[in-house]
Design an enzyme around this catalytic site. Sequence first.
Site, PDB file in Angstrom:
ATOM      1  N   SER A  40       0.952  -1.617  -0.058  1.00  0.00           N
ATOM      2  CA  SER A  40       0.138  -0.227  -0.204  1.00  0.00           C
ATOM      3  C   SER A  40       1.097   1.362  -0.299  1.00  0.00           C
ATOM      4  CB  SER A  40      -1.539   0.137   1.063  1.00  0.00           C
ATOM      5  OG  SER A  40      -1.378  -1.054   0.989  1.00  0.00           O
TER       6      SER A  40
ATOM      7  N   LYS B 282      -7.020   1.331  -2.965  1.00  0.00           N
ATOM      8  CA  LYS B 282      -7.047   1.245  -2.193  1.00  0.00           C
ATOM      9  C   LYS B 282      -7.249   2.440  -0.982  1.00  0.00           C
ATOM     10  CE  LYS B 282      -5.336  -1.503   1.972  1.00  0.00           C
ATOM     11  NZ  LYS B 282      -4.207  -2.211   1.691  1.00  0.00           N
TER      12      LYS B 282
END
Length: 297
Positions: free
Chosen positions: A96, A170
């Site tokens: 991420s 995300k």
Amino acid sequence: MSTSIALLGTGLMGLPMARRLLGAGFNLTVWNRDSSKAAPLADEGARVAGDANDAVRGATRIITMLTDGAVVENILFETGVAESLTAGATVIDMSSIRPSQARNHAARLAELGVHHLDAPVSGGTKGAQAGTLAIMAGGDQLVFDAALDLFNAMGRPVRVGPSGAGQLAKLANQAIVGIAIGAVAEATLLVSEGGGDLEAFRAALTGGFADSTILQLHGARMQSGDFEPRGRVAVQIKDLDNVLIEARELGIRLPLVEAVRDRFARLADELGGGDLDHSALFVELLDLNGRSQAPRI
């Protein structure tokens, strides 16, 4: 090229993801900075590489599951890994990181003839173990299509747009997660302090508009005081910081994200909870209310 996968990063998420790939029959090489975290995979059929360069040599698809964008950049571009990649290979970054970082990495790899997908995940360690991760991918459609067999071994992949779009999705996911944890914590404290049965409360909401995985799983963890890390507070803060950076670059304000980010930061900085599960935001709420005990159950 024959199919060979290298997975860089076998931490809380990378380890069960590697096991899903091995279970699906892939030829897998793994590497981790702390070699002890990769060592168990040797007995399960993986080759454990001594360094990242060794791991990627000859691999057709390289998965990175690392802490943040700075670490991804360091491993790819500052240790010689990028130069060790085979032309035509695909780097699939499942870490991420910020969308701008993903786009930068994609452009730099393209100069070397290497494809790139940003494909962060949601679902935590439980989803990684079960192979039910939500996989949000950004990049070229044909490159995404060619990686579907790999993705399907780990979860449910959806291409959400061009390079960087997976990371943007995300970030949006993490905004929802952080805010929802805060809402569930407050609802849990409200029901507990009012004398309600927390298990019955969650059962009563099942199937309604307020129901969610966060309510059911994290609500139960708040009730029992089980804050063993599946998704760490420190990582949640990193993700929310990235949300706010992206928002500033887009010229928008996200006041709920700002508020919950500050509460997670207080949990980490003032209460020493940085390594707890992010459901431990309930601990911060208890402290804020002068409560030091777990809720009545």
